[in-house]
Motif scaffolding. Structure first.
Motif, PDB file in Angstrom:
ATOM      1  N   LEU A  47      -2.187   1.677  -6.901  1.00 40.77           N
ATOM      2  CA  LEU A  47      -3.244   1.674  -5.899  1.00 40.77           C
ATOM      3  C   LEU A  47      -2.987   2.809  -4.907  1.00 40.77           C
ATOM      4  O   LEU A  47      -1.854   3.057  -4.500  1.00 40.77           O
ATOM      5  CB  LEU A  47      -3.279   0.328  -5.173  1.00 40.77           C
ATOM      6  CG  LEU A  47      -3.509  -0.899  -6.063  1.00 40.77           C
ATOM      7  CD1 LEU A  47      -3.582  -2.153  -5.205  1.00 40.77           C
ATOM      8  CD2 LEU A  47      -4.763  -0.756  -6.893  1.00 40.77           C
ATOM      9  N   ASP A  52      -0.094  10.641  -0.807  1.00 38.35           N
ATOM     10  CA  ASP A  52      -1.286  11.158  -1.466  1.00 38.35           C
ATOM     11  C   ASP A  52      -0.857  12.339  -2.329  1.00 38.35           C
ATOM     12  O   ASP A  52      -0.480  13.401  -1.809  1.00 38.35           O
ATOM     13  CB  ASP A  52      -2.317  11.587  -0.418  1.00 38.35           C
ATOM     14  CG  ASP A  52      -3.639  11.995  -1.044  1.00 38.35           C
ATOM     15  OD1 ASP A  52      -3.697  12.112  -2.288  1.00 38.35           O
ATOM     16  OD2 ASP A  52      -4.606  12.200  -0.300  1.00 38.35           O
ATOM     17  N   PRO A  56      -7.036   8.850  -4.522  1.00 39.69           N
ATOM     18  CA  PRO A  56      -7.673  10.034  -3.939  1.00 39.69           C
ATOM     19  C   PRO A  56      -8.302  10.925  -4.997  1.00 39.69           C
ATOM     20  O   PRO A  56      -7.881  10.953  -6.156  1.00 39.69           O
ATOM     21  CB  PRO A  56      -6.517  10.742  -3.220  1.00 39.69           C
ATOM     22  CG  PRO A  56      -5.292  10.293  -3.942  1.00 39.69           C
ATOM     23  CD  PRO A  56      -5.566   8.889  -4.391  1.00 39.69           C
ATOM     24  N   GLY A  75      -8.752   2.963  -4.397  1.00 38.48           N
ATOM     25  CA  GLY A  75      -8.177   3.783  -3.336  1.00 38.48           C
ATOM     26  C   GLY A  75      -7.488   5.028  -3.817  1.00 38.48           C
ATOM     27  O   GLY A  75      -6.728   5.654  -3.063  1.00 38.48           O
ATOM     28  N   ASP A 101      -6.290   5.152  -0.171  1.00 42.71           N
ATOM     29  CA  ASP A 101      -7.650   4.853   0.294  1.00 42.71           C
ATOM     30  C   ASP A 101      -8.108   3.463  -0.118  1.00 42.71           C
ATOM     31  O   ASP A 101      -9.306   3.186  -0.116  1.00 42.71           O
ATOM     32  CB  ASP A 101      -8.631   5.895  -0.258  1.00 42.71           C
ATOM     33  CG  ASP A 101      -8.364   7.272   0.306  1.00 42.71           C
ATOM     34  OD1 ASP A 101      -7.888   7.349   1.461  1.00 42.71           O
ATOM     35  OD2 ASP A 101      -8.618   8.272  -0.385  1.00 42.71           O
ATOM     36  N   LYS A 102      -7.173   2.593  -0.457  1.00 38.94           N
ATOM     37  CA  LYS A 102      -7.514   1.217  -0.811  1.00 38.94           C
ATOM     38  C   LYS A 102      -7.639   0.401   0.475  1.00 38.94           C
ATOM     39  O   LYS A 102      -6.654   0.065   1.123  1.00 38.94           O
ATOM     40  CB  LYS A 102      -6.435   0.645  -1.737  1.00 38.94           C
ATOM     41  CG  LYS A 102      -6.741  -0.752  -2.264  1.00 38.94           C
ATOM     42  CD  LYS A 102      -5.947  -1.791  -1.548  1.00 38.94           C
ATOM     43  CE  LYS A 102      -6.225  -3.180  -2.068  1.00 38.94           C
ATOM     44  NZ  LYS A 102      -5.476  -4.215  -1.300  1.00 38.94           N
ATOM     45  N   PHE A 103      -8.915   0.094   0.838  1.00 34.80           N
ATOM     46  CA  PHE A 103      -9.186  -0.619   2.081  1.00 34.80           C
ATOM     47  C   PHE A 103      -9.795  -2.001   1.832  1.00 34.80           C
ATOM     48  O   PHE A 103     -10.095  -2.704   2.789  1.00 34.80           O
ATOM     49  CB  PHE A 103     -10.134   0.205   2.961  1.00 34.80           C
ATOM     50  CG  PHE A 103      -9.547   1.513   3.390  1.00 34.80           C
ATOM     51  CD1 PHE A 103      -8.556   1.561   4.353  1.00 34.80           C
ATOM     52  CD2 PHE A 103      -9.975   2.706   2.822  1.00 34.80           C
ATOM     53  CE1 PHE A 103      -8.001   2.772   4.745  1.00 34.80           C
ATOM     54  CE2 PHE A 103      -9.426   3.910   3.209  1.00 34.80           C
ATOM     55  CZ  PHE A 103      -8.435   3.945   4.172  1.00 34.80           C
ATOM     56  N   LEU A 149     -11.201  -6.888  -3.814  1.00 39.38           N
ATOM     57  CA  LEU A 149     -10.893  -5.964  -4.909  1.00 39.38           C
ATOM     58  C   LEU A 149     -11.092  -6.636  -6.255  1.00 39.38           C
ATOM     59  O   LEU A 149     -11.669  -6.041  -7.186  1.00 39.38           O
ATOM     60  CB  LEU A 149      -9.461  -5.450  -4.771  1.00 39.38           C
ATOM     61  CG  LEU A 149      -8.974  -4.506  -5.871  1.00 39.38           C
ATOM     62  CD1 LEU A 149      -9.804  -3.237  -5.907  1.00 39.38           C
ATOM     63  CD2 LEU A 149      -7.503  -4.169  -5.670  1.00 39.38           C
ATOM     64  N   THR A 198     -19.216   9.958   1.317  1.00 41.42           N
ATOM     65  CA  THR A 198     -18.921   9.850  -0.123  1.00 41.42           C
ATOM     66  C   THR A 198     -20.038  10.455  -0.963  1.00 41.42           C
ATOM     67  O   THR A 198     -19.771  10.993  -2.048  1.00 41.42           O
ATOM     68  CB  THR A 198     -18.727   8.379  -0.490  1.00 41.42           C
ATOM     69  OG1 THR A 198     -19.883   7.622  -0.102  1.00 41.42           O
ATOM     70  CG2 THR A 198     -17.505   7.803   0.209  1.00 41.42           C
ATOM     71  N   ARG A 210       0.822  -1.193   0.000  1.00 45.07           N
ATOM     72  CA  ARG A 210       0.000   0.000   0.000  1.00 45.07           C
ATOM     73  C   ARG A 210       0.864   1.254   0.000  1.00 45.07           C
ATOM     74  O   ARG A 210       1.859   1.326   0.728  1.00 45.07           O
ATOM     75  CB  ARG A 210      -0.875   0.015   1.238  1.00 45.07           C
ATOM     76  CG  ARG A 210      -2.077   0.890   1.052  1.00 45.07           C
ATOM     77  CD  ARG A 210      -3.105   0.603   2.099  1.00 45.07           C
ATOM     78  NE  ARG A 210      -3.584   1.876   2.583  1.00 45.07           N
ATOM     79  CZ  ARG A 210      -3.949   2.109   3.825  1.00 45.07           C
ATOM     80  NH1 ARG A 210      -3.890   1.170   4.695  1.00 45.07           N
ATOM     81  NH2 ARG A 210      -4.370   3.281   4.179  1.00 45.07           N
TER      82      ARG A 210
END
Length: 538
Positions: free
Chosen positions: A180, A15, A311, A309, A183-185, A191, A327, A11
């Motif tokens: 990625l 940003d 931004p 994820g 904000d990739k959770f 996914l 969101t 990850r």
């Protein structure tokens, strides 16, 4: 998530939308050169970077493509070591940095990021993308790269390639490689499932996703390539394949859309957002660059960005408002930005916006006030359903509905006329139709020749019956009956031609005509002789 938190495997923590600010703290003289010691502030991270004037000059050269006149102080060869000159140069360079870091597009560009933060932006992202794409083509050889589209987008970690399918070489698709985001959770398994679901999503409001492939740190996606470009390309009137800074930093021909198009496109975009919200899909990336227009229909691009994820481009704008914390509210805020740009031909300089230039559509201004005003940003954003159902948009929605129906009816009418013309042309050019026309032409030719022969024979018969020595009888002055009983020569009256029987053939028709003439002549002669016998002799 803080920048000081421990990174999780696979990850990225950076940003790219976080703004950077730079402050020149001091200047130093090193080996007859003056260098500037700058402190770069990025949220909670402070970096110290040493740059020479030549580094500023290289940065300014790379930014000249944007078409903006940046206030870089001029170079001085003599007297550049004076204390007063160094202080003045320091103020000029600080003003130059402020103009760059406060610009929404320049501040997120790779040259500026690399200049301010060389430790985190020193990688060659284009080379990394080429390696990833090459590995993909080894496993799936049916695709072929046509050309790379360099710097077409604003994202640093996203690269574009124009490709084609070897089975359909005339069609062009757009391949995008992207890292990625922070904000990739979703887990890797979830996914994959979510991206597979997006490939099966078929609706008019989204650009279809043809293929995807995800790894631990990046994703590769293929979708149709729009030669007409995005909605922002239409507003700025630029070519889609030019670089991002050249197209959008200082557009010279940008112009807002007409009111009917604003209403039509706004309704279609809201319908697309409502579908995403009803399906629970995270978007947050609505902007004019992520909307393509094809035959009067708006389609959203990069719907997968929220899942990956990545931004939002407007993250720095809505982060300052505490009421924009969902969101759905982010999508409404982005819609307000998009509506402003469609109306005035440029995005707003800052938000909130309380004063709006004059426009022909008051309903559009009322919608902008409900989203971008100070009161709206403090109290909260309206929902997408409220924007669609609001009374202020009833007129706009009705006009959009009528425009769609009118366009549909016109296309149906044109299609019907085209089909009729095609059928008529096909029938007229068929072999049976050509034979039928030839037969009709032969019949007409024979009938015309036959009538000419009848006229000629009729004239000949009249001349032979009257005799050469007999003078022609005038119809207006009839000849008195002869007292000697000699036969009287008569011309065939015009009424005889109208009373003749139908002709069944050449021989039979001529014989019937001569018989009628003889009968008529004998009758005239009998009446003339009877009149002679009954007339007294004086």
């Amino acid at each position: 998530m803080s920048f000081l938190d421990k990174p999780s495997p696979g990850r990225l923590l950076l940003d790219d939308t976080v703004p950077l600010s730079a402050v020149i703290e001091a200047s130093q003289n090193l080996q007859s050169h003056t260098v500037s010691v700058r402190r770069v502030v990025c949220v909670c991270v402070c970096l110290q970077v040493i740059r020479r004037y030549s580094d500023f000059d290289v940065l300014n050269s790379s930014l000249m493509v944007c078409g903006i006149s940046l206030p870089l102080p001029p170079k001085k060869l003599i007297g550049n070591m004076d204390r007063e000159f160094i202080a003045e140069r320091q103020r000029g360079l600080q003003a130059y940095l402020d103009s760059i870091t406060q610009h929404p597009l320049l501040s997120t560009s790779l040259p500026v990021k690399k200049f301010l933060d060389p430790n985190n932006y020193s990688a060659n992202y284009t080379e990394i993308a080429l390696q990833q794409v090459s590995m993909f083509f080894r496993s799936d050889p049916k695709w072929e790269v046509v050309e790379p589209l360099r710097d077409m987008g604003w994202r640093i970690r996203k690269k574009y390639f124009l490709i084609k399918n070897k089975e359909q070489p005339k069609d062009r698709q757009l391949l995008s490689w992207v890292d990625l985001g922070p904000d990739k959770f979703l887990s890797d398994k979830d996914l994959q499932s979510a991206m597979k679901l997006l490939t099966t999503l078929s609706t008019l409001y989204f650009s279809p996703l043809l293929f995807f492939s995800c790894s631990e740190s990046s994703a590769l996606l293929i979708r149709p390539f729009s030669e007409k470009g995005s909605l922002r390309d239409h507003i700025c009137k630029v070519k889609p394949r030019e670089t991002h800074l050249k197209k959008y930093c200082n557009p010279r021909k940008s112009q807002g859309l007409e009111v009917p198009l604003i209403k039509l496109y706004g309704r279609q975009i809201l319908e697309g957002l409502r579908l995403l919200h009803e399906g629970g899909v995270v978007y947050g990336h609505l902007q004019t660059s992520n909307v393509v227009v094809d035959d009067g229909m708006c389609r959203l691009l990069d719907v997968e960005n929220g899942i990956l994820g990545v931004p939002s481009a407007l993250r720095a704008s809505f982060t300052q408002f505490r009421k924009i914390n969902t969101t759905e509210s982010i999508d409404v805020f982005c819609f307000g930005h998009l509506l402003y740009e469609m109306t005035y031909g440029r995005p707003p300089d800052s938000v909130p916006v309380d004063q709006y230039p004059a426009t022909a559509c008051t309903s559009t201004v009322s919608v902008l006030q409900s989203i971008l005003s100070t009161e709206a940003c403090k109290s909260g954003m309206p929902t997408v359903s409220q924007l669609i159902q609001t009374p202020r948009l009833k007129e706009a929605l009705k006009a959009a509905k009528e425009s769609l129906e009118r366009r549909l009816q016109e296309e149906q009418r044109a299609l019907h006329q085209h089909r009729r013309l095609t059928r008529a042309q096909s029938h007229h050019g068929s072999e049976e139709e050509r034979k039928r026309r030839k037969i009709l032409a032969r019949k007409k030719s024979r009938q015309s020749a036959y009538e000419n022969e009848e006229d000629v024979s009729l004239k000949n018969n009249n001349n032979s019956g009257s005799g050469a020595s007999s003078p022609p009888t005038s119809p207006s002055s009839p000849t008195p009956p002869s007292t000697t009983g000699t036969p009287v020569s008569l011309l065939t009256p015009p009424s005889l031609l109208l009373l003749r029987p139908p002709l069944t053939g050449r021989g039979g028709g001529r014989a019937a005509l001569l018989s009628s003439i003889q009968t008529f002549s004998k009758g005239k002669l009998r009446r003339a002789e009877t009149a002679d016998r009954s007339t007294p002799v004086i």
